[in-house]
Design a protein around this motif. Structure first.
Motif, PDB file in Angstrom:
ATOM      1  N   ARG A 180       0.081  15.459  -1.426  1.00 23.49           N
ATOM      2  CA  ARG A 180      -1.384  15.543  -1.503  1.00 23.49           C
ATOM      3  C   ARG A 180      -1.858  16.976  -1.721  1.00 23.49           C
ATOM      4  NH1 ARG A 180      -3.759  14.155   3.977  1.00 23.49           N
ATOM      5  NH2 ARG A 180      -3.311  16.358   4.347  1.00 23.49           N
TER       6      ARG A 180
ATOM      7  N   GLN B 135      -1.564   6.276  -3.517  1.00 18.01           N
ATOM      8  CA  GLN B 135      -2.844   6.863  -3.161  1.00 18.01           C
ATOM      9  C   GLN B 135      -2.600   7.971  -2.139  1.00 18.01           C
ATOM     10  OE1 GLN B 135      -6.030   3.913  -2.532  1.00 18.01           O
ATOM     11  NE2 GLN B 135      -4.541   2.334  -3.070  1.00 18.01           N
TER      12      GLN B 135
ATOM     13  N   TYR C  64       0.850  -1.179   0.000  1.00 12.70           N
ATOM     14  CA  TYR C  64       0.000   0.000   0.000  1.00 12.70           C
ATOM     15  C   TYR C  64       0.890   1.234   0.000  1.00 12.70           C
ATOM     16  CZ  TYR C  64      -3.621   3.381   1.111  1.00 12.70           C
ATOM     17  OH  TYR C  64      -4.471   4.452   1.061  1.00 12.70           O
TER      18      TYR C  64
ATOM     19  N   TYR D 148       1.350   5.278  -0.272  1.00 16.91           N
ATOM     20  CA  TYR D 148       0.535   6.485  -0.143  1.00 16.91           C
ATOM     21  C   TYR D 148       1.437   7.694   0.058  1.00 16.91           C
ATOM     22  CZ  TYR D 148       1.264   6.424   4.945  1.00 16.91           C
ATOM     23  OH  TYR D 148       1.833   6.438   6.197  1.00 16.91           O
TER      24      TYR D 148
END
Length: 341
Positions: free
Chosen positions: A84, A105, A76, A78
């Motif tokens: 962001r 992500q 995963y 991120y």
């Protein structure tokens, strides 16, 4: 199976690998940290320069190769707030995908608060009672409050140490007026939610996570990280107030020589200390425990719940089946223990 979490932040890309075993804590089996140094490539508007994009893409590619070498089954990846919140976020993520073969992500601030709360709640267990969580990141501060597995409140405020340093503390060391303006801004921002948090009632335990709180606790004398995660660490508000003037009077190069303060974060520790002091004061917190688990562990725990489901050895039976059985059997006759006569 092996599960990997790749945290792509302003200072480094951190890979953490855990063995996914049902019922066991997600203790790391392997970890690696690769510098990204995005702080050096972000302008005053938050735009990440081309050299920073290439650096973070190469760092992620290196971490992904390491994950493959560790036989990770699921990864995963991120990005944190520095990517962001960047105006050219899509360009950064597209380049990472092109170079590293994975598309990171990003989590919203509220998601970060909820996942960090999940990790903290799991660390302390059900006996912890009502928990108040404080987490000061680079771009935002997350706050969560609750007693169950899901928090009653989870919020994110624009009070990250890196963000505030860039916006309000341009000088090194900062001036007295800059510090005064920073404290006013933090007090006004936290004041918007302080009344709501106080209305919810006094928490039984106040828990702090993030590098900012860990650095401040280390300055105040808490055991170093090599002592392990099970050593109790705390941070008192009076210790933050004792250290804050000293930190503010030093240039970043001098702060980097202090115990627990890394060179990469020495420039933003003053802003972090102001946020910690002002928040603890506004919420009437005199002392906070430092939890070793935070967002990465919360992500791991969240995924473990979905991929390691187990069938119970003692399955339950729906009540409606029992009702149907009674109807087919007819009325129940009760035999007296001592028949008359």
């Amino acid at each position: 199976m092996r599960l990997g979490v790749l945290d792509i932040g302003s200072n480094s890309a951190q890979l953490q690998v855990v063995e996914a075993t049902s019922g066991a804590p997600p203790l790391p089996a392997h970890g690696v940290k690769i510098p990204t140094l995005l702080n050096e490539a972000v302008d005053c508007d938050g735009v990440i320069a081309a050299e920073g994009i290439e650096r973070v893409a190469d760092a992620v590619a290196s971490a992904v190769r390491d994950a493959a070498g560790q036989h990770v089954d699921y990864l995963y990846p991120y990005v944190t707030s520095v990517v962001r919140d960047a105006p050219n976020r899509d360009e950064v993520i597209d380049r990472i995908e092109e170079v590293a073969g994975v598309r990171p992500q990003f989590l919203t601030g509220e998601q970060e608060a909820r996942l960090t709360y999940l990790a903290v709640h799991r660390w302390y267990g059900w006996s912890a009672g009502r928990l108040l969580l404080l987490d000061i990141g680079g771009g935002s501060m997350e706050i969560a409050l609750g007693r169950d597995a899901e928090p009653d409140l989870a919020m994110s405020l624009p009070l990250g140490a890196r963000r505030l340093t860039r916006q309000l503390l341009p000088d090194d060391p900062p001036t007295r007026d800059q510090l005064r303006e920073l404290r006013r801004y933090v007090r006004d921002t936290i004041g918007e939610v302080a009344d709501r948090l106080r209305w919810e009632g006094q928490p039984r335990r106040v828990v702090a996570t993030s590098k900012t709180f860990k650095q401040l606790a280390r300055l105040a004398g808490a055991p170093r990280q090599r002592k392990g995660p099970f050593v109790r660490r705390e941070l008192a508000r009076r210790d933050v107030r004792r250290w804050l003037p000293r930190l503010a009077a030093m240039p970043a190069a001098e702060r980097a020589k202090l115990r627990g303060v890394s060179a990469a974060r020495a420039g933003q520790v003053v802003a972090g200390a102001v946020v910690a002091d002002t928040t603890m004061t506004a919420l009437n917190v005199s002392r906070a425990e430092i939890c070793p688990w935070a967002l990465r562990e919360g992500i791991v725990l969240s995924h473990l719940e979905t991929i390691t489901g187990q069938v119970a050895d003692v399955p339950l039976q729906p009540v409606r089946h029992l009702d149907e059985h009674r109807r087919l059997q007819g009325p129940t006759t009760v035999t007296p223990l001592h028949p008359a006569g």
